[in-house]
Design a protein around this motif. Structure first.
Motif, PDB file in Angstrom:
ATOM      1  N   LEU A 156      -2.568  10.770  -4.371  1.00 36.99           N
ATOM      2  CA  LEU A 156      -2.061  10.406  -5.749  1.00 36.99           C
ATOM      3  C   LEU A 156      -0.801  11.111  -6.037  1.00 36.99           C
ATOM      4  O   LEU A 156      -0.650  12.538  -5.623  1.00 36.99           O
ATOM      5  CB  LEU A 156      -2.971  10.844  -6.800  1.00 36.99           C
ATOM      6  CG  LEU A 156      -4.003   9.538  -7.327  1.00 36.99           C
ATOM      7  CD1 LEU A 156      -4.878   9.594  -6.079  1.00 36.99           C
ATOM      8  CD2 LEU A 156      -4.878  10.088  -8.373  1.00 36.99           C
ATOM      9  N   SER A 157       0.226  10.456  -6.759  1.00 35.32           N
ATOM     10  CA  SER A 157       1.222  11.245  -7.124  1.00 35.32           C
ATOM     11  C   SER A 157       1.742  10.658  -8.220  1.00 35.32           C
ATOM     12  O   SER A 157       2.223   9.549  -8.301  1.00 35.32           O
ATOM     13  CB  SER A 157       2.544  11.278  -5.728  1.00 35.32           C
ATOM     14  OG  SER A 157       3.647  11.891  -6.268  1.00 35.32           O
ATOM     15  N   MET A 158       2.201  11.644  -9.012  1.00 36.26           N
ATOM     16  CA  MET A 158       2.783  11.058 -10.566  1.00 36.26           C
ATOM     17  C   MET A 158       3.651  12.221 -11.086  1.00 36.26           C
ATOM     18  O   MET A 158       2.888  13.077 -11.217  1.00 36.26           O
ATOM     19  CB  MET A 158       1.717  10.547 -11.493  1.00 36.26           C
ATOM     20  CG  MET A 158       2.270  10.005 -12.648  1.00 36.26           C
ATOM     21  SD  MET A 158       0.762   9.144 -13.773  1.00 36.26           S
ATOM     22  CE  MET A 158       0.131  10.557 -14.489  1.00 36.26           C
ATOM     23  N   SER A 159       4.623  12.008 -11.307  1.00 34.07           N
ATOM     24  CA  SER A 159       5.712  12.750 -12.089  1.00 34.07           C
ATOM     25  C   SER A 159       6.289  12.408 -13.228  1.00 34.07           C
ATOM     26  O   SER A 159       6.647  11.346 -13.491  1.00 34.07           O
ATOM     27  CB  SER A 159       6.363  13.441 -10.974  1.00 34.07           C
ATOM     28  OG  SER A 159       7.409  12.703 -10.655  1.00 34.07           O
TER      29      SER A 159
ATOM     30  N   GLY B 206      -2.798   2.047  -8.834  1.00 38.59           N
ATOM     31  CA  GLY B 206      -3.553   2.506  -8.168  1.00 38.59           C
ATOM     32  C   GLY B 206      -3.253   3.588  -7.339  1.00 38.59           C
ATOM     33  O   GLY B 206      -2.188   4.255  -7.361  1.00 38.59           O
ATOM     34  N   PRO B 207      -4.008   4.075  -6.155  1.00 38.07           N
ATOM     35  CA  PRO B 207      -5.643   3.564  -5.819  1.00 38.07           C
ATOM     36  C   PRO B 207      -6.455   3.781  -7.081  1.00 38.07           C
ATOM     37  O   PRO B 207      -6.382   5.101  -7.689  1.00 38.07           O
ATOM     38  CB  PRO B 207      -5.814   4.186  -4.609  1.00 38.07           C
ATOM     39  CG  PRO B 207      -4.959   5.629  -4.828  1.00 38.07           C
ATOM     40  CD  PRO B 207      -3.834   5.348  -5.485  1.00 38.07           C
ATOM     41  N   VAL B 208      -7.275   3.081  -7.252  1.00 32.77           N
ATOM     42  CA  VAL B 208      -8.669   3.224  -8.137  1.00 32.77           C
ATOM     43  C   VAL B 208      -9.952   2.688  -7.521  1.00 32.77           C
ATOM     44  O   VAL B 208      -9.709   1.739  -6.814  1.00 32.77           O
ATOM     45  CB  VAL B 208      -8.170   2.232  -9.592  1.00 32.77           C
ATOM     46  CG1 VAL B 208      -7.031   2.596 -10.224  1.00 32.77           C
ATOM     47  CG2 VAL B 208      -8.207   1.123  -9.013  1.00 32.77           C
TER      48      VAL B 208
ATOM     49  N   ARG C 167       7.748   8.633 -12.361  1.00 31.07           N
ATOM     50  CA  ARG C 167       7.819   8.312 -10.931  1.00 31.07           C
ATOM     51  C   ARG C 167       6.349   8.512 -10.123  1.00 31.07           C
ATOM     52  O   ARG C 167       5.812   9.521 -10.623  1.00 31.07           O
ATOM     53  CB  ARG C 167       8.903   9.178 -10.252  1.00 31.07           C
ATOM     54  CG  ARG C 167      10.256   8.838 -10.744  1.00 31.07           C
ATOM     55  CD  ARG C 167      11.241  10.168 -10.115  1.00 31.07           C
ATOM     56  NE  ARG C 167      12.566   9.812 -10.832  1.00 31.07           N
ATOM     57  CZ  ARG C 167      13.807   9.189 -10.210  1.00 31.07           C
ATOM     58  NH1 ARG C 167      13.563   8.845  -8.800  1.00 31.07           N
ATOM     59  NH2 ARG C 167      14.789   9.163 -10.626  1.00 31.07           N
ATOM     60  N   TYR C 168       6.052   7.588  -9.415  1.00 33.29           N
ATOM     61  CA  TYR C 168       4.999   7.716  -8.851  1.00 33.29           C
ATOM     62  C   TYR C 168       4.842   6.976  -7.345  1.00 33.29           C
ATOM     63  O   TYR C 168       5.850   6.350  -7.136  1.00 33.29           O
ATOM     64  CB  TYR C 168       3.728   7.174  -9.661  1.00 33.29           C
ATOM     65  CG  TYR C 168       3.955   5.492  -9.978  1.00 33.29           C
ATOM     66  CD1 TYR C 168       4.949   5.187 -10.776  1.00 33.29           C
ATOM     67  CD2 TYR C 168       3.055   4.560  -9.323  1.00 33.29           C
ATOM     68  CE1 TYR C 168       4.852   3.770 -11.214  1.00 33.29           C
ATOM     69  CE2 TYR C 168       3.257   3.310  -9.514  1.00 33.29           C
ATOM     70  CZ  TYR C 168       4.081   2.832 -10.427  1.00 33.29           C
ATOM     71  OH  TYR C 168       4.313   1.530 -10.653  1.00 33.29           O
ATOM     72  N   ASN C 169       3.919   7.324  -6.526  1.00 35.61           N
ATOM     73  CA  ASN C 169       3.787   6.816  -5.211  1.00 35.61           C
ATOM     74  C   ASN C 169       2.396   6.438  -5.055  1.00 35.61           C
ATOM     75  O   ASN C 169       1.582   6.999  -5.634  1.00 35.61           O
ATOM     76  CB  ASN C 169       4.046   7.992  -4.339  1.00 35.61           C
ATOM     77  CG  ASN C 169       5.495   8.693  -4.282  1.00 35.61           C
ATOM     78  OD1 ASN C 169       6.221   7.720  -4.682  1.00 35.61           O
ATOM     79  ND2 ASN C 169       5.429   9.863  -4.206  1.00 35.61           N
ATOM     80  N   ILE C 170       2.232   5.518  -4.251  1.00 36.54           N
ATOM     81  CA  ILE C 170       0.907   4.927  -3.758  1.00 36.54           C
ATOM     82  C   ILE C 170       0.699   4.898  -2.304  1.00 36.54           C
ATOM     83  O   ILE C 170       1.451   4.567  -1.407  1.00 36.54           O
ATOM     84  CB  ILE C 170       0.665   3.406  -4.309  1.00 36.54           C
ATOM     85  CG1 ILE C 170       0.694   3.657  -5.880  1.00 36.54           C
ATOM     86  CG2 ILE C 170      -0.622   2.835  -3.761  1.00 36.54           C
ATOM     87  CD1 ILE C 170       0.360   2.123  -6.606  1.00 36.54           C
ATOM     88  N   SER C 171      -0.589   5.498  -2.057  1.00 38.25           N
ATOM     89  CA  SER C 171      -0.645   5.612  -0.276  1.00 38.25           C
ATOM     90  C   SER C 171      -2.261   5.545  -0.247  1.00 38.25           C
ATOM     91  O   SER C 171      -3.054   6.283  -0.832  1.00 38.25           O
ATOM     92  CB  SER C 171      -0.150   6.737   0.106  1.00 38.25           C
ATOM     93  OG  SER C 171      -0.494   6.937   1.340  1.00 38.25           O
TER      94      SER C 171
ATOM     95  N   THR D 116       3.576   2.673  -0.779  1.00 43.10           N
ATOM     96  CA  THR D 116       4.854   2.712  -1.362  1.00 43.10           C
ATOM     97  C   THR D 116       5.186   3.879  -2.205  1.00 43.10           C
ATOM     98  O   THR D 116       4.529   4.561  -2.632  1.00 43.10           O
ATOM     99  CB  THR D 116       5.023   1.332  -2.515  1.00 43.10           C
ATOM    100  OG1 THR D 116       3.973   1.599  -3.219  1.00 43.10           O
ATOM    101  CG2 THR D 116       4.695   0.084  -1.539  1.00 43.10           C
TER     102      THR D 116
ATOM    103  N   LEU E  38       8.600   4.523  -6.653  1.00 44.11           N
ATOM    104  CA  LEU E  38       8.153   3.801  -7.998  1.00 44.11           C
ATOM    105  C   LEU E  38       8.411   4.747  -9.253  1.00 44.11           C
ATOM    106  O   LEU E  38       8.046   5.738  -9.330  1.00 44.11           O
ATOM    107  CB  LEU E  38       6.522   3.300  -8.056  1.00 44.11           C
ATOM    108  CG  LEU E  38       6.175   2.392  -6.729  1.00 44.11           C
ATOM    109  CD1 LEU E  38       4.799   2.334  -6.689  1.00 44.11           C
ATOM    110  CD2 LEU E  38       6.679   0.913  -6.866  1.00 44.11           C
ATOM    111  N   GLN E  39       9.185   3.647 -10.217  1.00 43.75           N
ATOM    112  CA  GLN E  39       9.609   4.221 -11.183  1.00 43.75           C
ATOM    113  C   GLN E  39       9.299   3.409 -12.512  1.00 43.75           C
ATOM    114  O   GLN E  39       8.995   2.343 -12.582  1.00 43.75           O
ATOM    115  CB  GLN E  39      10.991   4.158 -11.288  1.00 43.75           C
ATOM    116  CG  GLN E  39      11.469   5.190  -9.813  1.00 43.75           C
ATOM    117  CD  GLN E  39      13.041   5.070  -9.727  1.00 43.75           C
ATOM    118  OE1 GLN E  39      13.764   4.089 -10.068  1.00 43.75           O
ATOM    119  NE2 GLN E  39      13.649   5.968  -9.105  1.00 43.75           N
TER     120      GLN E  39
ATOM    121  N   GLY F 152      -6.015   6.380  -9.784  1.00 46.66           N
ATOM    122  CA  GLY F 152      -4.668   6.410 -10.611  1.00 46.66           C
ATOM    123  C   GLY F 152      -3.293   6.616  -9.701  1.00 46.66           C
ATOM    124  O   GLY F 152      -3.483   6.633  -8.350  1.00 46.66           O
ATOM    125  N   PRO F 153      -2.219   6.246 -10.319  1.00 43.45           N
ATOM    126  CA  PRO F 153      -1.946   6.090 -11.778  1.00 43.45           C
ATOM    127  C   PRO F 153      -2.442   4.571 -12.231  1.00 43.45           C
ATOM    128  O   PRO F 153      -2.086   3.603 -11.439  1.00 43.45           O
ATOM    129  CB  PRO F 153      -0.445   6.158 -11.995  1.00 43.45           C
ATOM    130  CG  PRO F 153       0.097   5.944 -10.674  1.00 43.45           C
ATOM    131  CD  PRO F 153      -0.800   6.358  -9.429  1.00 43.45           C
TER     132      PRO F 153
END
Lengths: 368, 132
Positions: A9-12, A99-101, B6-10, B24, B27-28, B103-104
């Motif tokens: 998870l990564s969000m900024s 996601g992922p959820v 900004r976010y990433n999904i893996s 990916t 993402l923005q 999430g997100p």
């Protein structure tokens, strides 16, 4: 087996001096049975159930809106069906992913795209062949067996009046698109009045807009809001209130607040009725002809909880009446934000088509 | 302003010979008005859910959820109340086992309040909501 599934998870956020970051990696989950599905489904305004393939216990999932457009209309809504009504749980803007959820057990997910809106207007449309609603917003709907195939203008069904017990009422609740407010709007529908066999003793309510969320000590609703009624002689009338306490804007009788059409419906035939507000100008178009043309400024009473607005077919709050057996309505449309007609027109010859946006939704689901 | 969020999904799967990967990055999304809310809430056991406070966030945007409990799961979803006196009903959308995160998720145009419900014992749920 363990930790077959891995995810990060990564969000900024960086918005001026406001900064925030959340990131975790190396997260793991188990998958007991080898199951997964990758699928792409075309979406429209009508919700469709997402196919889980052979997955019996959905687990981790992600969703991607493949649209590259930037209009809100291309947003995808993912949600659940509650009593036959689609309810959006989360959205996916164009080009975005969710996601992922981890999905809940035994809760089938549905998805839809929102109707095209080329301006700021919202369209609420019911063909009345069934209880389907085409709208940007989610609504709940309650019905007392009101749809009939006995007499239709378009399609396979219409709303059929019945003043007995239970009265024939369709109640549509929720949705910001059901408050007329002070915006331009267009309401149009078809009505069939059977004077040949019906002797009316009280007005026939077509629709009332209201909000049950406002309660006083004596009332559970506001009786003065916005209603469209046909009087006992077949003349369409508008009633509108800016206060919720009286018909101070438009009262569907002759007089200074005249909201009554100058022409009555043709009996035993389908009539097209359009109520159009353009700025302060209010008009009734009966079968395309202008039969009321008045100037009334102000805002139709706005409820505190706008998103709980209610639209009821076949009922008048104020007059406490119900539409009688033999009265039919078909193809109801409410456009908020647009005065569609400003001149006489030829009534529609076919049911409306609200463009469905061809949005493709891609999703991946891993079984547990 | 643009691309403030900004976010990433893996995700990946490897279960015997079954393998799959999806990732990916970059993402923005825009954030028009500054705003965020981070919170830890003790989610009780109950027949209906507990509304997740969104602080001063007005327009719910991107959200992540993390179940801080080491034993019990928590369900997150929407709560529905029909007209009249129809009791509230909880509709789970997500189910986070102990230690799991999701999430997100973009709450976006959904006007409904998100709620959470524990099953066997109260759990602490951490979540972040970004204004959009």
């Amino acid at each position: 087996m363990s930790n077959e599934i891995r995810y990060n998870l990564s969000m900024s956020l960086a918005n001026g001096n406001l900064k925030d970051s959340y990131s975790t990696s190396g997260l793991q989950a188990n998958q007991n049975v080898q199951e997964m599905v990758r699928n792409m489904v075309p979406l429209s305004a009508m919700p469709v159930a997402l196919d889980y393939g052979n997955i019996t216990n959905p687990g981790l999932a992600l969703f991607s809106n493949l649209s590259t457009e930037t209009d809100l209309a291309y947003t995808v809504g993912v949600g659940v069906q509650i009593s036959g009504n689609f309810s959006t749980c989360f959205s996916i803007p164009p080009g975005q992913q969710v996601g992922p959820v981890f999905l809940a057990d035994n809760v089938p997910l549905w998805a839809k795209s929102y109707p095209v809106s080329t301006n700021s207007s919202t369209t609420f449309l019911m063909h009345l062949d069934d209880l389907s609603i085409i709208s940007t917003y989610d609504h709940s709907i309650y019905d007392d067996e009101s749809i009939s195939s006995a007499n239709v203008k378009f399609g396979t069904g219409s709303w059929a009046g019945r003043s007995g017990s239970p009265a024939s009422i369709i109640t549509v609740q929720y949705g910001m698109d059901l408050e007329p407010e002070e915006e331009n709007f267009t309401i149009d529908f078809w009505a069939f009045m059977p004077w040949g066999t019906l002797s009316l003793t009280e007005p026939v309510p077509c629709f009332c807009f209201n909000d049950p969320s406002i309660e006083t000590e004596t009332e559970s609703y506001v009786p003065y809001h916005f209603e469209i009624i046909i009087d006992t002689d077949g003349y369409p009338m508008i009633f509108a209130s800016s206060t919720g306490k009286s018909w101070d804007m438009i009262s569907g009788t002759d007089g200074p607040l005249n909201g009554k059409s100058s022409i009555a419906l043709t009996p035993d035939a389908w009539n097209h009725i359009a109520i159009v507000r353009n700025g302060s100008n209010w008009r009734i178009y009966l079968n395309g002809e202008i039969t009321l043309d008045i100037t009334v400024p102000g805002s139709v009473f706005v409820s505190i909880k706008k998103d709980e607005a209610v639209l009821r077919f076949g009922m008048s709050y104020h007059f406490a009446t119900y539409a009688p057996t033999g009265f039919y309505m078909d193809e109801f449309r409410f456009i908020k934000g647009l005065a569609e007609w400003t001149q006489p027109f030829t009534p529609p010859t076919a049911p409306y088509v609200v463009d469905s946006v061809p949005v493709n939704l891609f999703y991946v689901i891993y079984g547990k | 302003m643009a691309n403030e969020i900004r976010y990433n999904i893996s995700i990946s799967l490897k279960n015997g010979y079954l393998s799959d990967t999806y990732a990916t990055s970059g993402l923005q999304m825009d954030q028009t008005n500054q705003g965020l809310f981070r919170n830890v809430v003790s989610v009780p056991v109950g027949s209906i859910g507990t509304v997740l406070d969104q602080g001063n966030v007005i327009n719910k945007g991107w959200t992540v959820f993390s179940n801080l409990d080491t034993t019990n799961f928590v369900q997150i979803g929407i709560q529905y109340t029909g007209p009249g006196m129809i009791p509230s009903l909880f509709y789970p959308v997500l189910k986070l086992l102990a230690g799991q995160q999701s999430g997100p998720v973009y709450l976006g145009t959904s006007s409904k309040m998100w709620v959470a419900k524990a099953d066997t014992a109260p759990v602490n749920l951490f979540y972040i909501v970004y204004e959009i």
